[in-house]
Scaffold this motif. Structure first.
Motif, PDB file in Angstrom:
ATOM      1  N   LEU A   1       0.740  -1.273   0.127  1.00 45.27           N
ATOM      2  CA  LEU A   1       0.033   0.061   0.112  1.00 45.27           C
ATOM      3  C   LEU A   1       0.903   1.263  -0.029  1.00 45.27           C
ATOM      4  CD1 LEU A   1      -2.760  -1.047   2.578  1.00 45.27           C
ATOM      5  CD2 LEU A   1      -2.756  -1.117   0.120  1.00 45.27           C
ATOM      6  N   LYS A   2       2.260   1.114   0.038  1.00 45.05           N
ATOM      7  CA  LYS A   2       3.132   2.250   0.460  1.00 45.05           C
ATOM      8  C   LYS A   2       4.180   2.290  -0.805  1.00 45.05           C
ATOM      9  CE  LYS A   2       2.640   2.964   5.253  1.00 45.05           C
ATOM     10  NZ  LYS A   2       3.304   2.961   6.637  1.00 45.05           N
ATOM     11  N   GLN A   3       4.282   1.045  -1.473  1.00 40.55           N
ATOM     12  CA  GLN A   3       5.122   1.110  -2.496  1.00 40.55           C
ATOM     13  C   GLN A   3       5.539   2.059  -3.439  1.00 40.55           C
ATOM     14  OE1 GLN A   3       4.922  -3.008  -3.986  1.00 40.55           O
ATOM     15  NE2 GLN A   3       5.776  -3.729  -2.048  1.00 40.55           N
ATOM     16  N   TRP A   4       4.363   2.751  -3.913  1.00 41.79           N
ATOM     17  CA  TRP A   4       4.275   3.949  -4.737  1.00 41.79           C
ATOM     18  C   TRP A   4       5.040   5.310  -4.394  1.00 41.79           C
ATOM     19  CZ3 TRP A   4       1.960   8.591  -3.090  1.00 41.79           C
ATOM     20  CH2 TRP A   4       1.280   8.309  -2.196  1.00 41.79           C
ATOM     21  N   LYS A   5       5.209   5.120  -3.055  1.00 40.89           N
ATOM     22  CA  LYS A   5       5.953   6.356  -2.599  1.00 40.89           C
ATOM     23  C   LYS A   5       7.282   6.173  -2.886  1.00 40.89           C
ATOM     24  CE  LYS A   5       2.843   6.997   1.657  1.00 40.89           C
ATOM     25  NZ  LYS A   5       2.895   7.043   3.012  1.00 40.89           N
ATOM     26  N   MET A   6       7.717   5.240  -2.987  1.00 38.94           N
ATOM     27  CA  MET A   6       9.397   5.198  -3.320  1.00 38.94           C
ATOM     28  C   MET A   6       9.782   5.537  -4.800  1.00 38.94           C
ATOM     29  SD  MET A   6      11.629   3.832  -1.280  1.00 38.94           S
ATOM     30  CE  MET A   6      13.280   3.931  -0.997  1.00 38.94           C
ATOM     31  N   THR A   7      10.546   6.663  -4.748  1.00 37.02           N
ATOM     32  CA  THR A   7      10.970   7.096  -6.153  1.00 37.02           C
ATOM     33  C   THR A   7      12.393   6.936  -6.485  1.00 37.02           C
ATOM     34  OG1 THR A   7      11.765   9.270  -5.113  1.00 37.02           O
ATOM     35  CG2 THR A   7       9.233   9.227  -5.538  1.00 37.02           C
ATOM     36  N   ARG A   8      12.760   7.247  -7.586  1.00 34.92           N
ATOM     37  CA  ARG A   8      14.305   7.300  -8.078  1.00 34.92           C
ATOM     38  C   ARG A   8      15.332   8.053  -7.066  1.00 34.92           C
ATOM     39  NH1 ARG A   8      14.421   7.351 -14.575  1.00 34.92           N
ATOM     40  NH2 ARG A   8      12.944   5.580 -15.056  1.00 34.92           N
TER      41      ARG A   8
END
Length: 259
Positions: A191-198
């Motif tokens: 549910l939080k993986q989208w928060k991780m950016t390059r």
């Protein structure tokens, strides 16, 4: 352990029982801290509503900007600040990378376009200070662009304040170890993986570079006219409370405003 009548009352509440039973092994101390946090948060959120009501009635314009290390809890703090206030009189601004057209404009222009109208509160989840730290560290701007920004930013903020806009600057700081722990939590939570950016992926590797530019930013822009508030955010709940208290202390709203 010694518990006051108030402690027992808090632990016996719905929030208290939920805090006790949500984790094993049961930890009364942690549960009590959490339920006390919830009660304090509610008290402060009432004051935020009072502040907003005052701002609307007096056509005040307020900017609160959040900067800080990746995963420092900026988004979580902003959510607690805004979740109870009137959404028609506030905006959260988290701008994406500039378009090709925006790259040809004055750097501050796309931020100015987001400034508050009368009676409005605008919260920037990162701001023009991207050019002070994130951009030079990651090679997203030239050395000349960085230097021009650092020469202009204090004058820019002076113009903001002289126009009657109230400006609050908050920087949320965490340790390198805590940042890695939070990154691991994000990666393991679907549910939080989208928060991780390059940019986040390189934050640990570039930690020392961030520190160098952060110090330069504070040295140049932590002015008497427009100071920074540094929040030690290793403990999220305490950081959120401190953020709200600082906002309430920074804006001279009428504490007797009816809501």
């Amino acid at each position: 352990m010694n518990l006051s009548e108030r402690d027992v009352e808090n632990l016996s509440s719905k929030d208290g029982l939920k805090a006790i039973l949500s984790r094993e092994p049961y930890n009364i101390d942690k549960a009590l801290r959490y339920v006390n946090y919830l009660h304090k948060l509610e008290e402060l959120q009432v004051e935020l509503i009072r502040l907003q009501t005052w701002a609307i009635e007096h056509n005040e314009r307020i900017i609160i900007l959040f900067e800080g290390r990746d995963a420092a809890g900026k988004g979580g703090a902003i959510r607690r600040i805004t979740e109870r206030i009137n959404p028609r009189h506030m905006r959260i601004v988290a701008l994406p990378k500039p378009t090709e057209e925006q790259k040809t404009q004055w750097y501050f222009q796309r931020y100015v376009e987001q400034f508050p109208k009368a009676g409005e509160l605008v919260l920037f989840d990162r701001s023009w200070y991207n050019r002070a730290v994130v951009e030079p560290v990651n090679g997203f701007c030239s050395e000349q662009e960085y230097k021009v920004f650092m020469k202009q930013v204090n004058g820019f903020e002076k113009m903001i304040l002289q126009s009657g806009i109230r400006l609050v600057k908050i920087y949320m700081s965490i340790s390198k170890k805590e940042q890695q722990k939070r990154f691991d939590d994000i990666k393991n939570d679907p549910l939080k993986q989208w928060k991780m950016t390059r940019v986040d992926e390189r934050a640990q590797e570039l930690w020392d570079n961030y520190t160098v530019y952060k110090k330069k930013m504070f040295k140049k822009t932590n002015t008497e006219l427009s100071p920074w508030k540094i929040i030690r955010a290793n403990r999220k709940t305490e950081a959120r409370i401190e953020c709200i208290e600082h906002i309430l202390d920074s804006i001279p709203y009428d504490k007797n405003t009816e809501i």
